[in-house]
Design an enzyme around this catalytic site. Structure first.
Site, PDB file in Angstrom:
ATOM      1  N   LYS A 201     -41.280  70.299 -55.777  1.00 53.93           N
ATOM      2  CA  LYS A 201     -40.695  71.269 -54.849  1.00 53.93           C
ATOM      3  C   LYS A 201     -41.733  71.785 -53.861  1.00 53.93           C
ATOM      4  O   LYS A 201     -41.507  71.817 -52.655  1.00 53.93           O
ATOM      5  CB  LYS A 201     -40.068  72.427 -55.629  1.00 53.93           C
ATOM      6  CG  LYS A 201     -39.327  73.429 -54.754  1.00 53.93           C
ATOM      7  CD  LYS A 201     -38.556  74.430 -55.576  1.00 53.93           C
ATOM      8  CE  LYS A 201     -37.754  75.376 -54.675  1.00 53.93           C
ATOM      9  NZ  LYS A 201     -36.927  76.335 -55.452  1.00 53.93           N
ATOM     10  N   GLU A 207     -50.234  68.403 -61.908  1.00 54.09           N
ATOM     11  CA  GLU A 207     -49.984  67.239 -62.743  1.00 54.09           C
ATOM     12  C   GLU A 207     -49.416  66.072 -61.931  1.00 54.09           C
ATOM     13  O   GLU A 207     -49.838  64.921 -62.083  1.00 54.09           O
ATOM     14  CB  GLU A 207     -49.006  67.600 -63.877  1.00 54.09           C
ATOM     15  CG  GLU A 207     -49.495  68.683 -64.820  1.00 54.09           C
ATOM     16  CD  GLU A 207     -49.055  70.079 -64.401  1.00 54.09           C
ATOM     17  OE1 GLU A 207     -48.998  70.958 -65.270  1.00 54.09           O
ATOM     18  OE2 GLU A 207     -48.776  70.288 -63.197  1.00 54.09           O
ATOM     19  N   GLY A 262     -35.792  74.334 -59.399  1.00 50.96           N
ATOM     20  CA  GLY A 262     -36.199  73.042 -59.933  1.00 50.96           C
ATOM     21  C   GLY A 262     -35.326  72.561 -61.077  1.00 50.96           C
ATOM     22  O   GLY A 262     -34.940  71.395 -61.132  1.00 50.96           O
ATOM     23  N   ARG A 263     -34.992  73.462 -62.003  1.00 48.99           N
ATOM     24  CA  ARG A 263     -34.201  73.053 -63.174  1.00 48.99           C
ATOM     25  C   ARG A 263     -32.719  72.882 -62.849  1.00 48.99           C
ATOM     26  O   ARG A 263     -31.947  72.487 -63.721  1.00 48.99           O
ATOM     27  CB  ARG A 263     -34.416  74.055 -64.303  1.00 48.99           C
ATOM     28  CG  ARG A 263     -34.132  75.500 -63.946  1.00 48.99           C
ATOM     29  CD  ARG A 263     -34.661  76.436 -65.037  1.00 48.99           C
ATOM     30  NE  ARG A 263     -34.544  77.840 -64.712  1.00 48.99           N
ATOM     31  CZ  ARG A 263     -35.441  78.535 -64.008  1.00 48.99           C
ATOM     32  NH1 ARG A 263     -36.504  77.922 -63.533  1.00 48.99           N
ATOM     33  NH2 ARG A 263     -35.276  79.825 -63.774  1.00 48.99           N
ATOM     34  N   GLU A 348     -36.379  78.506 -69.659  1.00 49.95           N
ATOM     35  CA  GLU A 348     -37.075  78.918 -68.448  1.00 49.95           C
ATOM     36  C   GLU A 348     -36.240  79.926 -67.663  1.00 49.95           C
ATOM     37  O   GLU A 348     -36.781  80.798 -66.981  1.00 49.95           O
ATOM     38  CB  GLU A 348     -37.403  77.703 -67.576  1.00 49.95           C
ATOM     39  CG  GLU A 348     -38.451  77.985 -66.509  1.00 49.95           C
ATOM     40  CD  GLU A 348     -38.974  76.719 -65.857  1.00 49.95           C
ATOM     41  OE1 GLU A 348     -40.116  76.322 -66.148  1.00 49.95           O
ATOM     42  OE2 GLU A 348     -38.232  76.134 -65.041  1.00 49.95           O
ATOM     43  N   HIS A 379     -31.219  63.535 -91.339  1.00 50.42           N
ATOM     44  CA  HIS A 379     -32.211  63.027 -92.281  1.00 50.42           C
ATOM     45  C   HIS A 379     -33.574  63.676 -92.047  1.00 50.42           C
ATOM     46  O   HIS A 379     -34.593  63.143 -92.481  1.00 50.42           O
ATOM     47  CB  HIS A 379     -32.303  61.509 -92.157  1.00 50.42           C
ATOM     48  CG  HIS A 379     -31.014  60.821 -92.478  1.00 50.42           C
ATOM     49  ND1 HIS A 379     -30.662  60.453 -93.757  1.00 50.42           N
ATOM     50  CD2 HIS A 379     -29.960  60.481 -91.694  1.00 50.42           C
ATOM     51  CE1 HIS A 379     -29.462  59.894 -93.746  1.00 50.42           C
ATOM     52  NE2 HIS A 379     -29.014  59.893 -92.503  1.00 50.42           N
ATOM     53  N   LYS A 507     -51.033  78.225 -65.191  1.00 53.82           N
ATOM     54  CA  LYS A 507     -51.433  77.382 -64.049  1.00 53.82           C
ATOM     55  C   LYS A 507     -52.707  77.911 -63.405  1.00 53.82           C
ATOM     56  O   LYS A 507     -53.626  77.158 -63.066  1.00 53.82           O
ATOM     57  CB  LYS A 507     -50.319  77.349 -63.000  1.00 53.82           C
ATOM     58  CG  LYS A 507     -49.102  76.523 -63.371  1.00 53.82           C
ATOM     59  CD  LYS A 507     -48.117  76.538 -62.209  1.00 53.82           C
ATOM     60  CE  LYS A 507     -46.884  75.714 -62.491  1.00 53.82           C
ATOM     61  NZ  LYS A 507     -45.938  75.727 -61.350  1.00 53.82           N
TER      62      LYS A 507
END
Length: 547
Positions: A201, A207, A262-263, A348, A379, A507
């Site tokens: 964005k 990263e 963003g999400r 978030e 399991h 950050k």
């Protein structure tokens, strides 16, 4: 406005909880055999059975009253109209406009036209790549796409392209800057046949930019020049100037807007890898499904509104039963990435400790979201659900019809999903277990001993979501269902579900630590962090050994 815990509905709900919390759901089904029909909905290809929840008609009435007292309908309408409901950032929240077909202008900007214009650019590019048109991305056929992004730039496209049939180039998602992750992708690809999408964005995400520079270097080495490498790279961003500064051509830069979180962004240009994978027409069907859920959310009465009811059940368990977590268990392998996606969407958005005015809250907000494919979880961690000391509500997600599937396999999957929901609800008493053990021929002493170990308390609530079939439409509706659920809970808790201030501190600190690891002068840290930095630097730059 009253604080949440002082509202009339909240006070009534607390009294109602005190009266009913010991009631077992198996007794509710005995005394009310019609509850499964009354507590179910069918919307946009999704059937929702919420009858296995610790509620009765009064619970639902009081929860809906709470939603009305907290202004859910007004805030919903404000969101769809483009009002700046994201108060900390001063922005509209208009991910719904990305799939709307209605005209919408905000502060003189024709939002609908901008969305259509960018979507048409995406479609032209993706179809050209899918059809192998020379010169669109490099000189030949694109067979592989690397999507570089993290958070919302990664989780949404990854989820959708795992869930739906891929008819275009193969996709590879690169979010982790660990060099092992980069090498595992690059070592199996041909540079001449690889398109790189960099999604960010702000186009400042450390990263993603780290991964981009490494991948660009790889392309340059094999293609012969940085110019040729950049011809096979496209940018997706809300900051095109930052992309241009890194060498991305305007015609290879796809934009979205600051009013898209963003999400919530897979419906925007962030969905370019989705469009490349499934085609523009199928992408449009994904939007159609989300739009159908939007319309239901906007116009259905709260009492019959699927996102609202799921949100209210979450409030009931988080704030009255004090359940700290919520599990999601898809029973279709194609939905394996749903849980990480909803984790970000929910945690978030609603992992907040102050209200929209900045006042510290005196009640719980967003729960811990976790889970995974249910058939595997049975399991692993389902033991804790059935007999542990944690009390955890569950969403079961199934797909009724899967074309081409093996019928017996689907019966196994469906039988297990339904059995787990039933077992969590009914449980098995110590007395019943003892009788079964005695009937099986065990001694009195052994039966008494084992009965305590094999008792299941039950009364664990669950909601079952059954998709008619897994298509772009039903997947779009499912995603929008969770989006709106999260929104409603944020309104009731009086928090801003559309910022993420909590990700910023880490950050900022990582920037200083990165500089130190790269050789810059140290800054002041706590003793533990200082020691850990020194230890890592010693391994990165080992002292010479002497023979």
């Amino acid at each position: 406005m009253k604080t949440l815990d002082k509202t009339d509905a909240w006070v009534s709900l607390q009294a109602h909880f005190n009266e009913t919390h010991a009631t077992h759901m198996r007794d509710l089904f005995v005394t009310d055999p019609g509850r499964s029909k009354r507590f179910s909905l069918d919307v946009a290809g999704i059937f929702c059975d919420y009858s296995k929840n610790r509620i009765n008609d009064t619970t639902r009435e009081l929860l809906v009253q709470l939603a009305r007292e907290r202004g859910v309908e007004a805030r919903r309408d404000a969101m769809f109209s483009g009002a700046p409901i994201n108060r900390t950032e001063g922005r509209s929240v208009l991910h719904t406009a990305l799939r709307s077909k209605e005209a919408l202008s905000v502060m003189g900007v024709d939002v609908a036209a901008a969305v259509v214009r960018e979507k048409n650019r995406m479609a032209a590019f993706s179809e050209a790549v899918r059809n192998g048109v020379p010169g669109v991305a490099g000189k030949g056929m694109i067979r592989d796409v690397i999507n570089i992004g993290i958070g919302g730039s990664d989780l949404g496209p990854k989820m959708v392209t795992q869930a739906l049939p891929v008819t275009g180039p193969r996709l590879h998602f690169l979010s982790n800057p660990d060099s092992n992750a980069v090498h595992r992708i690059l070592e199996k690809l041909c540079a001449e046949e690889t398109l790189v999408i960099v999604s960010s964005k702000t186009f400042t995400t450390q990263e993603s930019l780290t991964n981009f520079h490494t991948v660009k270097q790889w392309l340059s080495e094999f293609l012969g020049s940085e110019r040729d490498a950049m011809a096979q790279c496209v940018a997706v961003t809300a900051n095109p100037a930052a992309a241009a500064a890194l060498g991305f051509a305007e015609e290879r830069t796809f934009v979205f807007w600051n009013w898209v979180g963003g999400r919530y962004s897979l419906w925007s240009a962030i969905g370019l890898p989705i469009m490349l994978a499934i085609g523009a027409d199928q992408f449009e069907l994904l939007l159609d499904g989300a739009r159908a859920m939007d319309q239901h959310f906007r116009h259905a009465a709260l009492e019959e509104n699927m996102p609202v009811l799921l949100a209210l059940l979450g409030i009931w368990y988080r704030n009255f039963h004090h359940a700290p977590s919520h599990m999601i268990a898809p029973y279709d392998a194609r939905l394996g990435e749903v849980v990480p996606y909803v984790q970000q969407l929910d945690m978030e958005s609603n992992g907040k400790r102050v209200d929209i005015r900045g006042n510290e809250l005196g009640y719980g907000t967003g729960p811990l979201i976790w889970g995974g494919l249910g058939i595997n979880g049975q399991h692993a961690y389902f033991q804790l659900l059935h007999q542990g000391t944690h009390w955890i509500p569950v969403d079961f997600i199934g797909v009724m019809h899967s074309p081409g599937s093996i019928t017996e396999h689907q019966w196994v999957v469906h039988a297990n999903m339904l059995a787990q929901a039933e077992a969590l609800m009914l449980g098995r008493s110590t007395a019943q277990t003892y009788r079964e053990l005695r009937t099986a021929g065990l001694s009195l002493e052994r039966s008494e001993y084992l009965a305590r170990h094999r008792t299941f308390p039950g009364n664990i609530p669950s909601t079952t979501l059954l998709l008619d079939t897994l298509t772009p439409r039903t997947l779009g509706a499912l995603i929008a269902l969770y989006e709106h659920k999260v929104f409603v809970q944020g309104v009731i808790w009086d928090i801003n579900s559309f910022d993420q201030c909590g990700v910023e501190l880490g950050k900022q600190l990582s920037t200083d630590i990165f500089a130190e690891l790269a050789g810059a002068a140290p800054v002041v840290h706590d003793a533990s962090t200082t020691a850990l930095i020194a230890r890592i630097k010693r391994f990165d730059n080992p002292e010479p050994t002497h023979s």
